[in-house]
Each structure stands twice: as structure tokens, then as C-alpha cells.
Design an enzyme around this catalytic site. Sequence first.
Site, PDB file in Angstrom:
ATOM      1  N   GLY A   1      19.559  21.172  -9.991  1.00  0.00           N
ATOM      2  CA  GLY A   1      18.608  22.579  -9.762  1.00  0.00           C
ATOM      3  C   GLY A   1      17.807  22.351  -8.361  1.00  0.00           C
ATOM      4  O   GLY A   1      16.789  22.666  -8.317  1.00  0.00           O
ATOM      5  N   GLY A   2      18.578  21.724  -7.530  1.00  0.00           N
ATOM      6  CA  GLY A   2      18.081  21.537  -6.423  1.00  0.00           C
ATOM      7  C   GLY A   2      17.761  22.314  -5.091  1.00  0.00           C
ATOM      8  O   GLY A   2      17.559  21.658  -4.076  1.00  0.00           O
TER       9      GLY A   2
ATOM     10  N   SER B   1      16.474  25.366  -5.218  1.00  0.00           N
ATOM     11  CA  SER B   1      15.249  26.221  -5.179  1.00  0.00           C
ATOM     12  C   SER B   1      14.134  25.459  -5.604  1.00  0.00           C
ATOM     13  O   SER B   1      14.234  24.522  -6.275  1.00  0.00           O
ATOM     14  CB  SER B   1      15.682  27.318  -6.074  1.00  0.00           C
ATOM     15  OG  SER B   1      14.498  28.206  -6.288  1.00  0.00           O
TER      16      SER B   1
ATOM     17  N   ASP C   1      27.101  23.584 -13.130  1.00  0.00           N
ATOM     18  CA  ASP C   1      26.317  24.091 -14.478  1.00  0.00           C
ATOM     19  C   ASP C   1      25.765  23.041 -15.375  1.00  0.00           C
ATOM     20  O   ASP C   1      26.754  22.288 -15.967  1.00  0.00           O
ATOM     21  CB  ASP C   1      27.006  25.055 -14.982  1.00  0.00           C
ATOM     22  CG  ASP C   1      26.056  25.825 -16.130  1.00  0.00           C
ATOM     23  OD1 ASP C   1      25.184  25.246 -16.518  1.00  0.00           O
ATOM     24  OD2 ASP C   1      26.463  27.127 -16.258  1.00  0.00           O
TER      25      ASP C   1
ATOM     26  N   ASN D   1      15.510  18.421 -13.357  1.00  0.00           N
ATOM     27  CA  ASN D   1      14.546  19.420 -12.766  1.00  0.00           C
ATOM     28  C   ASN D   1      15.267  20.740 -13.094  1.00  0.00           C
ATOM     29  O   ASN D   1      14.384  21.692 -13.302  1.00  0.00           O
ATOM     30  CB  ASN D   1      14.696  19.272 -11.160  1.00  0.00           C
ATOM     31  CG  ASN D   1      14.041  20.476 -10.591  1.00  0.00           C
ATOM     32  OD1 ASN D   1      12.787  20.918 -10.530  1.00  0.00           O
ATOM     33  ND2 ASN D   1      14.853  21.480 -10.028  1.00  0.00           N
TER      34      ASN D   1
ATOM     35  N   SER E   1       6.661  20.451 -18.126  1.00  0.00           N
ATOM     36  CA  SER E   1       5.871  21.789 -17.838  1.00  0.00           C
ATOM     37  C   SER E   1       4.479  21.466 -18.692  1.00  0.00           C
ATOM     38  O   SER E   1       4.394  20.517 -19.668  1.00  0.00           O
ATOM     39  CB  SER E   1       6.282  23.057 -18.538  1.00  0.00           C
ATOM     40  OG  SER E   1       5.261  24.160 -18.563  1.00  0.00           O
TER      41      SER E   1
ATOM     42  N   TYR F   1      10.693  28.138 -24.752  1.00  0.00           N
ATOM     43  CA  TYR F   1      10.769  27.124 -23.427  1.00  0.00           C
ATOM     44  C   TYR F   1       9.774  25.909 -23.850  1.00  0.00           C
ATOM     45  O   TYR F   1       9.936  25.013 -23.507  1.00  0.00           O
ATOM     46  CB  TYR F   1       9.985  28.106 -22.406  1.00  0.00           C
ATOM     47  CG  TYR F   1       9.810  27.473 -21.015  1.00  0.00           C
ATOM     48  CD1 TYR F   1      10.847  27.088 -20.013  1.00  0.00           C
ATOM     49  CD2 TYR F   1       8.406  27.086 -20.678  1.00  0.00           C
ATOM     50  CE1 TYR F   1      10.408  26.688 -18.825  1.00  0.00           C
ATOM     51  CE2 TYR F   1       8.143  26.395 -19.389  1.00  0.00           C
ATOM     52  CZ  TYR F   1       9.174  26.166 -18.648  1.00  0.00           C
ATOM     53  OH  TYR F   1       8.953  25.520 -17.420  1.00  0.00           O
ATOM     54  N   SER F   2       8.833  26.225 -24.630  1.00  0.00           N
ATOM     55  CA  SER F   2       7.531  25.344 -25.143  1.00  0.00           C
ATOM     56  C   SER F   2       8.317  24.318 -25.742  1.00  0.00           C
ATOM     57  O   SER F   2       8.022  23.083 -25.631  1.00  0.00           O
ATOM     58  CB  SER F   2       6.273  25.980 -25.885  1.00  0.00           C
ATOM     59  OG  SER F   2       5.598  26.730 -25.122  1.00  0.00           O
TER      60      SER F   2
HETATM   61  P1  NAD Z   1      13.349  27.725  -9.750  1.00  0.00           P
HETATM   62  O1  NAD Z   1      13.776  28.814 -10.603  1.00  0.00           O
HETATM   63  O2  NAD Z   1      13.097  28.089  -8.303  1.00  0.00           O
HETATM   64  O3  NAD Z   1      14.472  26.484  -9.897  1.00  0.00           O
HETATM   65  C1  NAD Z   1      15.176  26.240 -10.907  1.00  0.00           C
HETATM   66  C2  NAD Z   1      16.421  25.689 -10.386  1.00  0.00           C
HETATM   67  O4  NAD Z   1      17.213  25.164 -11.306  1.00  0.00           O
HETATM   68  C3  NAD Z   1      17.047  26.622  -9.607  1.00  0.00           C
HETATM   69  O5  NAD Z   1      17.765  26.268  -8.349  1.00  0.00           O
HETATM   70  C4  NAD Z   1      18.269  26.988 -10.685  1.00  0.00           C
HETATM   71  O6  NAD Z   1      19.460  27.623  -9.880  1.00  0.00           O
HETATM   72  C5  NAD Z   1      18.389  25.950 -11.261  1.00  0.00           C
HETATM   73  N1  NAD Z   1      19.084  26.202 -12.516  1.00  0.00           N
HETATM   74  C6  NAD Z   1      19.013  26.555 -13.700  1.00  0.00           C
HETATM   75  N2  NAD Z   1      19.587  26.540 -14.449  1.00  0.00           N
HETATM   76  C7  NAD Z   1      20.688  25.952 -14.059  1.00  0.00           C
HETATM   77  C8  NAD Z   1      21.976  25.198 -14.622  1.00  0.00           C
HETATM   78  N3  NAD Z   1      22.480  25.677 -15.843  1.00  0.00           N
HETATM   79  N4  NAD Z   1      22.528  24.256 -13.985  1.00  0.00           N
HETATM   80  C9  NAD Z   1      22.439  23.989 -12.591  1.00  0.00           C
HETATM   81  N5  NAD Z   1      21.057  24.486 -12.086  1.00  0.00           N
HETATM   82  C10 NAD Z   1      20.392  25.277 -12.929  1.00  0.00           C
HETATM   83  O7  NAD Z   1      11.985  27.282 -10.425  1.00  0.00           O
HETATM   84  P2  NAD Z   1      11.171  25.883 -10.560  1.00  0.00           P
HETATM   85  O8  NAD Z   1       9.848  26.163 -10.799  1.00  0.00           O
HETATM   86  O9  NAD Z   1      11.395  25.244  -9.195  1.00  0.00           O
HETATM   87  O10 NAD Z   1      11.931  24.912 -11.748  1.00  0.00           O
HETATM   88  C11 NAD Z   1      11.885  23.595 -11.644  1.00  0.00           C
HETATM   89  C12 NAD Z   1      11.703  23.095 -12.869  1.00  0.00           C
HETATM   90  O11 NAD Z   1      10.207  23.202 -12.886  1.00  0.00           O
HETATM   91  C13 NAD Z   1      12.147  23.852 -14.177  1.00  0.00           C
HETATM   92  O12 NAD Z   1      12.510  22.704 -15.266  1.00  0.00           O
HETATM   93  C14 NAD Z   1      10.924  24.541 -14.807  1.00  0.00           C
HETATM   94  O13 NAD Z   1      10.918  24.619 -16.228  1.00  0.00           O
HETATM   95  C15 NAD Z   1       9.845  23.419 -14.225  1.00  0.00           C
HETATM   96  N6  NAD Z   1       8.301  24.105 -14.098  1.00  0.00           N
HETATM   97  C16 NAD Z   1       8.192  25.264 -13.261  1.00  0.00           C
HETATM   98  C17 NAD Z   1       6.980  25.753 -13.299  1.00  0.00           C
HETATM   99  C18 NAD Z   1       6.439  26.779 -12.388  1.00  0.00           C
HETATM  100  O14 NAD Z   1       5.443  27.115 -12.435  1.00  0.00           O
HETATM  101  N7  NAD Z   1       7.392  27.302 -11.263  1.00  0.00           N
HETATM  102  C19 NAD Z   1       6.098  25.279 -14.159  1.00  0.00           C
HETATM  103  C20 NAD Z   1       6.380  24.071 -14.740  1.00  0.00           C
HETATM  104  C21 NAD Z   1       7.644  23.590 -14.981  1.00  0.00           C
END
Ligand code: NAD
Length: 261
Positions: A14-15, A17, A60, A87, A139, A152-153
Site C-alpha cells: 500500500g505504498g 498513498s 492486491d 501498511n 492503529s 477495523y478495531s
Molecule cells: P491511505 O488510504 O492513504 O493508504 C492506504 C494504502 O493501502 C493505499 O495506497 C491503498 O491503495 C492501499 N491498499 C488498500 N487495500 C489494498 C489492497 N488490497 N492491496 C494493496 N494495497 C491496498 O491511508 P493510510 O492512513 O496511509 O493507511 C496506511 C495504514 O495506516 C493502514 O493500515 C491504516 O489502517 C493505518 N492507519 C491509518 C490511520 C490514519 O489516520 N490515516 C490511523 C491509524 C492507522
Amino acid sequence: MDTQFEGQVALITGGTSGIGRATAEALRARGAEVHVCDFKARAEAELALQAQGISISQCDVRDVTALKLWIDSVAQSSGRIDILVNNAGIGLVKQCPDVTESEWDAVIDTNLKAAFFACGAAIPHMRQSGGGSIINIASNAGLLPRAHDPVYSISKLALVGLTKSLALSQSPDRIRVNAICPGPVKGTEIIEAELALHPDYAAAVKRFIAASPMAQAYGRMITIEEVAQTVCYLASPAAQFVTGTSIAIDGGKSLGVPPVA
Ligand code: NAD
């Protein structure tokens, strides 16, 4: 370029974004060879990452065969794997009676199953390299479950459990496994999607900030760079004896009820 991670190979799911992208850029800026995968095409981000020498693959992570193929192919072409950042993640703001089986599967498969099988694919290569560092982006919800997003939790609580279990079992091979537990992070698609559910965007941001004592004190949300820097610390030799931990980057949100704003 910094040379802290020179000669090391890092993979990030998930790199393209948010936190994943910031982490890819931070590890690359410190000299690592960085490979990211994502299931979404994001032309602008991909160009920017490629310009920094970061390789991008379409994958994916719910497809564990494709995930293993990606990890094995990087190991084969680069000769080693040192750092794995699990991630990729998705949110789901829905109450238990309304959650469908496919929604449950999507969240659990992305946030938990993929991390487990990515570890399974990376560990043999890390063993061959003499050790490694796995970092799971969990998280705040992995420390304290929340009322508004039970699935999610559950996925993040289990990811913290996975982190502890694998930290124990992989230590003989000098493979460390840690988690990071951020509170709401600005500049991420996941949090923007959650904010979009609220009719008043500014009021929703204010509520996020009010829930964390340090966010309140600074009047801002957590940044993607702050999470990326913690990944760099956990991947570094400075953290050689740090394993099985879950580092909260939440400004004290998970400590208890914050002071009244
Ligand atoms: P984001 O949505 O910007 O990034 C998530 C990334 O994961 C995206 O690039 C998305 O395309 C990718 N992704 C999702 N499902 C996928 C799949 N099946 N295969 C490949 N890629 C996939 O949000 P983020 O906050 O950068 O998320 C990163 C991590 O941080 C996540 O695990 C999220 O749960 C965690 N997180 C985020 C927050 C927050 O406030 N943003 C807080 C706590 C934890």
C-alpha cells in the site's frame, strides 16, 4: 542522500498513498532500495516515487499468491530482504448488525491476513540475510477498540497480537517484529474518507484533535512523516533489541480521557 540503510532492501505494501508513500520516501532518502506495491493506480504518485528510484508493482494484498510472488520476485532480483512494512489497510465505519460477510472479509483480509502471509513470504529471505525488521502499521484501534468501527478495531487488535506472536517466534533468526499505532493521520485517503462522512468537515477535524491531549496542545493532527520516521527508527540498528512492541503515535489518545479543551 543519507546512507543509513544503504545495501538494505525494503518492501512496503500500500505504498503509493499516505503513510506508505511517506515511508517509502523516508527509507529511500536514507539509502534503502525500496519496492512498493499497491492495488490502486495513482499516476502522479507513481511518477514521483519512480523519480526517486522506488519500484512500484501492482498487487492486491488480499491475493496471498500474488503477494508472495511479488515478495519472492523482489528477493530474487535484489538478492535479499531486510525490511517489510505491512501498511496496506482499509477502514469500515459500520456497526456489527449491518456488516456484510464480504465487508468483513475485505477488512480482515487486507488488514490482517495479508500481513500474516507477507511475513510468511518475507521471513525465509530475511533468515538468509541474517535477520530483518517487520513493521506492521496497526492503529490506535489496535490498542483500544472503538465504538464506531468494530471490524477495523478487531483487525488492528489482531494485528497487534500477530506482532507479539511473531516477535517471539522469529527472534532466534534475529527478525524483529513491531507495530505502530497511529491516531488520526492527516494527508491519508483513509482519514479523508472518514471525515467526508461528517457534514461539517472542520468540526470533524476539531473532534479528532480534541480526542488526543497532545494534538490538542499543538492544535493539529499527526502527520504521515511522523509515522514514517518511527518506521525508520524501528528498522534501524538503534532498535536492535526492540521487538514485539506497539508504538502509539497518538499524542496520548490511548492513555485515557483527555483534558477538557
Ligand atoms: P491511505 O488510504 O492513504 O493508504 C492506504 C494504502 O493501502 C493505499 O495506497 C491503498 O491503495 C492501499 N491498499 C488498500 N487495500 C489494498 C489492497 N488490497 N492491496 C494493496 N494495497 C491496498 O491511508 P493510510 O492512513 O496511509 O493507511 C496506511 C495504514 O495506516 C493502514 O493500515 C491504516 O489502517 C493505518 N492507519 C491509518 C490511520 C490514519 O489516520 N490515516 C490511523 C491509524 C492507522
